[in-house]
Design a protein around this motif. Structure first.
Motif, PDB file in Angstrom:
ATOM      1  N   SER A  51     -10.981  -1.575   9.303  1.00 38.66           N
ATOM      2  CA  SER A  51      -9.939  -1.534   8.280  1.00 38.66           C
ATOM      3  C   SER A  51      -9.584  -0.090   7.925  1.00 38.66           C
ATOM      4  O   SER A  51      -8.408   0.256   7.767  1.00 38.66           O
ATOM      5  N   ALA A  52     -10.574   0.778   7.809  1.00 43.08           N
ATOM      6  CA  ALA A  52     -10.329   2.189   7.486  1.00 43.08           C
ATOM      7  C   ALA A  52      -9.577   2.881   8.613  1.00 43.08           C
ATOM      8  O   ALA A  52      -8.633   3.652   8.368  1.00 43.08           O
ATOM      9  N   SER A  89       3.341   6.350   9.355  1.00 44.39           N
ATOM     10  CA  SER A  89       4.285   6.457   8.248  1.00 44.39           C
ATOM     11  C   SER A  89       4.749   7.899   8.070  1.00 44.39           C
ATOM     12  O   SER A  89       5.946   8.158   7.909  1.00 44.39           O
ATOM     13  N   TYR A 132      -7.601   1.456  10.783  1.00 42.26           N
ATOM     14  CA  TYR A 132      -6.243   0.912  10.775  1.00 42.26           C
ATOM     15  C   TYR A 132      -5.411   1.561   9.668  1.00 42.26           C
ATOM     16  O   TYR A 132      -4.248   1.914   9.876  1.00 42.26           O
ATOM     17  N   LEU A 133      -5.996   1.772   8.496  1.00 42.76           N
ATOM     18  CA  LEU A 133      -5.311   2.413   7.387  1.00 42.76           C
ATOM     19  C   LEU A 133      -4.911   3.841   7.750  1.00 42.76           C
ATOM     20  O   LEU A 133      -3.791   4.280   7.477  1.00 42.76           O
ATOM     21  N   VAL A 134      -5.818   4.582   8.382  1.00 40.99           N
ATOM     22  CA  VAL A 134      -5.520   5.954   8.797  1.00 40.99           C
ATOM     23  C   VAL A 134      -4.375   5.960   9.806  1.00 40.99           C
ATOM     24  O   VAL A 134      -3.452   6.782   9.727  1.00 40.99           O
ATOM     25  N   ARG A 135      -4.413   5.031  10.744  1.00 44.34           N
ATOM     26  CA  ARG A 135      -3.359   4.950  11.758  1.00 44.34           C
ATOM     27  C   ARG A 135      -1.998   4.627  11.131  1.00 44.34           C
ATOM     28  O   ARG A 135      -0.982   5.221  11.476  1.00 44.34           O
ATOM     29  N   VAL A 136      -1.970   3.696  10.193  1.00 49.48           N
ATOM     30  CA  VAL A 136      -0.722   3.315   9.528  1.00 49.48           C
ATOM     31  C   VAL A 136      -0.172   4.486   8.721  1.00 49.48           C
ATOM     32  O   VAL A 136       1.032   4.755   8.731  1.00 49.48           O
ATOM     33  N   GLN A 137      -1.024   5.218   8.036  1.00 45.38           N
ATOM     34  CA  GLN A 137      -0.564   6.378   7.278  1.00 45.38           C
ATOM     35  C   GLN A 137      -0.015   7.464   8.207  1.00 45.38           C
ATOM     36  O   GLN A 137       0.997   8.104   7.901  1.00 45.38           O
ATOM     37  N   TYR A 138      -0.682   7.674   9.315  1.00 45.66           N
ATOM     38  CA  TYR A 138      -0.205   8.654  10.292  1.00 45.66           C
ATOM     39  C   TYR A 138       1.182   8.260  10.815  1.00 45.66           C
ATOM     40  O   TYR A 138       2.087   9.089  10.884  1.00 45.66           O
TER      41      TYR A 138
END
Length: 104
Positions: A15-16, A26, A18-24
């Motif tokens: 989950s962490a 974005s 995936y969150l880092v990837r989504v922020q990148y």
């Protein structure tokens, strides 16, 4: 209990990540959007400048100057006007009075 902790820890890590990837992604997309907006503004400014240049180039004084200088044209006067008549003139012109017709 340790298996559940390991599974939860793995889920937390996934989950962490995936969150880092989504922020990148974005941030990358926002940067691309900002660049595209800047390019659109630049193109709109360029379009406005070209419209002004087009209007300036199409003024009658500029066209007349270019016609005189580059094409060696001259203004029309009755002294240099030539009237051309055709043998196949329209019937209405054939019945016109002689005084109205002009020949060179």
């Amino acid at each position: 209990m340790t298996r559940l902790s390991i599974v939860l820890l793995a889920a937390l890590m996934v989950s962490a990540m995936y969150l880092v990837r989504v922020q990148y992604d974005s941030r990358r997309l926002f940067t691309e959007l900002d660049r595209a907006a800047a390019e659109a503004h630049r193109l709109e400014t360029e379009r406005g400048r070209l419209e002004v240049e087009k209007r300036a180039a199409a003024t009658s004084l500029r066209v007349e100057t270019l016609a005189k200088d580059k094409l060696a044209m001259r203004t029309v006067t009755p002294a240099v006007t030539e009237y051309v008549t055709s043998a196949n003139a329209l019937p209405a012109m054939a019945s016109a009075p002689q005084a109205e017709r002009r020949s060179p």
